[in-house]
Design a protein around this motif. Structure first.
Motif, PDB file in Angstrom:
ATOM      1  N   VAL A 197      -6.372  12.757  16.637  1.00 23.46           N
ATOM      2  CA  VAL A 197      -7.052  11.359  16.971  1.00 23.46           C
ATOM      3  C   VAL A 197      -6.760  10.267  15.870  1.00 23.46           C
ATOM      4  CG1 VAL A 197      -8.769  12.866  17.922  1.00 23.46           C
ATOM      5  CG2 VAL A 197      -9.117  12.311  15.559  1.00 23.46           C
ATOM      6  N   ASN A 198      -6.129  10.402  14.908  1.00 27.26           N
ATOM      7  CA  ASN A 198      -5.946   9.533  13.849  1.00 27.26           C
ATOM      8  C   ASN A 198      -4.354   8.961  13.957  1.00 27.26           C
ATOM      9  OD1 ASN A 198      -8.459   9.089  12.660  1.00 27.26           O
ATOM     10  ND2 ASN A 198      -8.008  10.518  11.035  1.00 27.26           N
ATOM     11  N   LEU A 199      -3.593   9.659  14.714  1.00 26.73           N
ATOM     12  CA  LEU A 199      -2.275   9.149  15.019  1.00 26.73           C
ATOM     13  C   LEU A 199      -1.953   7.623  15.290  1.00 26.73           C
ATOM     14  CD1 LEU A 199       0.216  10.838  14.906  1.00 26.73           C
ATOM     15  CD2 LEU A 199      -0.047  11.003  17.346  1.00 26.73           C
ATOM     16  N   PRO A 200      -2.848   6.915  16.147  1.00 30.16           N
ATOM     17  CA  PRO A 200      -2.702   5.710  16.415  1.00 30.16           C
ATOM     18  C   PRO A 200      -2.596   4.891  15.010  1.00 30.16           C
ATOM     19  CG  PRO A 200      -4.267   6.445  17.877  1.00 30.16           C
ATOM     20  CD  PRO A 200      -4.039   7.450  16.780  1.00 30.16           C
ATOM     21  N   TYR A 201      -3.169   5.170  13.948  1.00 25.15           N
ATOM     22  CA  TYR A 201      -3.152   4.532  12.705  1.00 25.15           C
ATOM     23  C   TYR A 201      -1.746   4.520  12.102  1.00 25.15           C
ATOM     24  CZ  TYR A 201      -8.186   4.140  13.221  1.00 25.15           C
ATOM     25  OH  TYR A 201      -9.550   3.691  13.639  1.00 25.15           O
ATOM     26  N   LEU A 202      -1.118   5.338  12.545  1.00 21.11           N
ATOM     27  CA  LEU A 202       0.285   5.377  11.748  1.00 21.11           C
ATOM     28  C   LEU A 202       1.277   4.310  12.339  1.00 21.11           C
ATOM     29  CD1 LEU A 202       1.924   9.064  12.425  1.00 21.11           C
ATOM     30  CD2 LEU A 202       1.474   8.047  10.435  1.00 21.11           C
ATOM     31  N   PHE A 203       0.879   3.720  13.538  1.00 16.30           N
ATOM     32  CA  PHE A 203       1.085   2.299  14.111  1.00 16.30           C
ATOM     33  C   PHE A 203       0.661   1.252  13.858  1.00 16.30           C
ATOM     34  CE2 PHE A 203       2.359   6.016  16.513  1.00 16.30           C
ATOM     35  CZ  PHE A 203       3.679   6.542  16.321  1.00 16.30           C
ATOM     36  N   SER A 204      -0.274   1.127  12.914  1.00 15.99           N
ATOM     37  CA  SER A 204      -1.261  -0.224  12.843  1.00 15.99           C
ATOM     38  C   SER A 204      -0.282  -1.024  11.750  1.00 15.99           C
ATOM     39  CB  SER A 204      -2.615   0.346  12.414  1.00 15.99           C
ATOM     40  OG  SER A 204      -2.766   0.965  10.754  1.00 15.99           O
ATOM     41  N   GLY A 205       0.579  -0.528  11.166  1.00 19.41           N
ATOM     42  CA  GLY A 205       1.107  -1.675  10.340  1.00 19.41           C
ATOM     43  C   GLY A 205       0.701  -1.593   8.784  1.00 19.41           C
ATOM     44  N   ALA A 206      -0.358  -0.661   8.464  1.00 18.09           N
ATOM     45  CA  ALA A 206      -0.925  -0.568   7.121  1.00 18.09           C
ATOM     46  C   ALA A 206       0.281  -0.254   6.298  1.00 18.09           C
ATOM     47  CB  ALA A 206      -1.832   0.311   7.268  1.00 18.09           C
ATOM     48  N   LYS A 207       0.296  -0.790   5.045  1.00 13.80           N
ATOM     49  CA  LYS A 207       1.134  -0.409   4.120  1.00 13.80           C
ATOM     50  C   LYS A 207       0.339   0.239   3.048  1.00 13.80           C
ATOM     51  CE  LYS A 207       4.638  -3.373   5.136  1.00 13.80           C
ATOM     52  NZ  LYS A 207       4.743  -3.215   6.512  1.00 13.80           N
ATOM     53  N   ILE A 208       0.606   1.668   2.861  1.00 12.04           N
ATOM     54  CA  ILE A 208      -0.182   2.491   2.008  1.00 12.04           C
ATOM     55  C   ILE A 208       0.785   3.324   0.991  1.00 12.04           C
ATOM     56  CG2 ILE A 208      -1.619   3.026   3.617  1.00 12.04           C
ATOM     57  CD1 ILE A 208      -0.426   5.693   3.714  1.00 12.04           C
ATOM     58  N   ASN A 209       0.263   3.592  -0.135  1.00 14.00           N
ATOM     59  CA  ASN A 209       1.121   4.271  -1.208  1.00 14.00           C
ATOM     60  C   ASN A 209       0.803   5.789  -0.601  1.00 14.00           C
ATOM     61  OD1 ASN A 209       1.785   6.131  -3.354  1.00 14.00           O
ATOM     62  ND2 ASN A 209       1.253   4.422  -4.742  1.00 14.00           N
ATOM     63  N   ILE A 210       1.970   6.391  -0.058  1.00 15.54           N
ATOM     64  CA  ILE A 210       2.028   7.428   0.477  1.00 15.54           C
ATOM     65  C   ILE A 210       1.637   8.888  -0.613  1.00 15.54           C
ATOM     66  CG2 ILE A 210       4.425   8.169   0.235  1.00 15.54           C
ATOM     67  CD1 ILE A 210       1.995   9.146   3.339  1.00 15.54           C
ATOM     68  N   VAL A 211       2.083   8.534  -1.685  1.00 13.65           N
ATOM     69  CA  VAL A 211       1.659   9.808  -2.766  1.00 13.65           C
ATOM     70  C   VAL A 211       0.323   9.676  -2.922  1.00 13.65           C
ATOM     71  CG1 VAL A 211       2.249  10.244  -5.034  1.00 13.65           C
ATOM     72  CG2 VAL A 211       3.954   9.528  -3.715  1.00 13.65           C
ATOM     73  N   LEU A 212      -0.222   8.403  -3.469  1.00 13.58           N
ATOM     74  CA  LEU A 212      -1.672   8.307  -3.557  1.00 13.58           C
ATOM     75  C   LEU A 212      -2.749   8.716  -2.330  1.00 13.58           C
ATOM     76  CD1 LEU A 212      -2.259   6.757  -6.259  1.00 13.58           C
ATOM     77  CD2 LEU A 212      -3.346   5.169  -4.854  1.00 13.58           C
ATOM     78  N   ALA A 213      -2.109   8.418  -1.043  1.00 15.79           N
ATOM     79  CA  ALA A 213      -2.968   8.842   0.017  1.00 15.79           C
ATOM     80  C   ALA A 213      -2.775  10.373   0.047  1.00 15.79           C
ATOM     81  CB  ALA A 213      -2.154   8.442   1.303  1.00 15.79           C
ATOM     82  N   LEU A 214      -1.459  11.025  -0.106  1.00 19.54           N
ATOM     83  CA  LEU A 214      -1.439  12.519   0.167  1.00 19.54           C
ATOM     84  C   LEU A 214      -2.287  13.234  -1.071  1.00 19.54           C
ATOM     85  CD1 LEU A 214      -0.174  14.775   1.171  1.00 19.54           C
ATOM     86  CD2 LEU A 214       1.665  14.910  -0.269  1.00 19.54           C
ATOM     87  N   ILE A 215      -2.376  12.730  -2.608  1.00 21.12           N
ATOM     88  CA  ILE A 215      -3.332  13.197  -3.413  1.00 21.12           C
ATOM     89  C   ILE A 215      -4.691  13.013  -3.031  1.00 21.12           C
ATOM     90  CG2 ILE A 215      -3.993  12.710  -5.809  1.00 21.12           C
ATOM     91  CD1 ILE A 215      -0.890  12.014  -6.390  1.00 21.12           C
ATOM     92  N   SER A 216      -5.119  11.945  -2.628  1.00 21.10           N
ATOM     93  CA  SER A 216      -6.548  11.497  -2.384  1.00 21.10           C
ATOM     94  C   SER A 216      -6.832  12.503  -0.834  1.00 21.10           C
ATOM     95  CB  SER A 216      -6.670  10.287  -1.824  1.00 21.10           C
ATOM     96  OG  SER A 216      -8.046   9.848  -1.319  1.00 21.10           O
TER      97      SER A 216
END
Length: 167
Positions: free
Chosen positions: A20-39
């Motif tokens: 259900v959160n898959l659409p956010y992959l295409f929202s264009g947000a720039k994230i720090n993937i390492v920080l997002a994974l750790i969090s």
């Protein structure tokens, strides 16, 4: 049930929850993937240990599993009220409903699998995909909440009853 032949069949809907959160992959947000994974890993482990492992077991000791599932899920949903002010109220209410529904599904899986691990893994996926959210997408949040509500209904009414009848 975690190792049983019916695990995937019984828990199929659990694996739909992160989608259900898959659409956010295409929202264009720039994230720090390492920080997002750790969090995502940290938050998921902490929330599942608190709400499923500790709270469900604590409530069950003074009441029963059904009340533990409902009460811990209500608290899990209400925890998401902390986001008031960050988003418009409609998104907060959808998030609270979504969290309540996933809380039910995760709690049933926790009890039936006798393990918090599948809940943690799916929770990590949900949070990681949600990290890509630049801003809320109303239709995605509505669809996600409906899907998670059906998953919760499925788990609570069908998986739980089927497992009880097998014992």
């Amino acid at each position: 049930m975690w190792e049983g032949e019916y695990f995937l069949q019984t828990n199929f809907f659990l694996f739909l929850v992160p989608l259900v959160n898959l659409p956010y992959l295409f929202s264009g947000a720039k994230i720090n993937i390492v920080l997002a994974l750790i969090s995502s890993v940290f938050i998921s482990i902490m929330e599942e240990l608190i709400f499923r492992s500790f709270l469900c077991r604590s409530i069950e000791q003074i009441s029963n599993q059904n009340k533990a599932i409902i009460f811990s899920s209500v608290l899990f949903g209400c925890l998401h009220l902390l986001n008031i002010g960050k988003y418009p109220l409609v998104f907060i209410l959808l998030q609270v409903t979504y969290a309540f529904a996933t809380g039910i599904a995760f709690s049933v899986v926790f009890y039936e699998c006798k393990s918090v691990l599948p809940c943690i893994l799916v929770h990590i996926a949900v949070d990681l995909l949600g990290a890509f959210e630049a801003e809320p997408i109303l239709i995605a949040d509505i669809v996600g909440t409906v899907v998670c509500s059906f998953c919760a209904l499925y788990f609570y009414c069908f998986v739980r009853n089927r497992c009880k009848s097998e014992t």
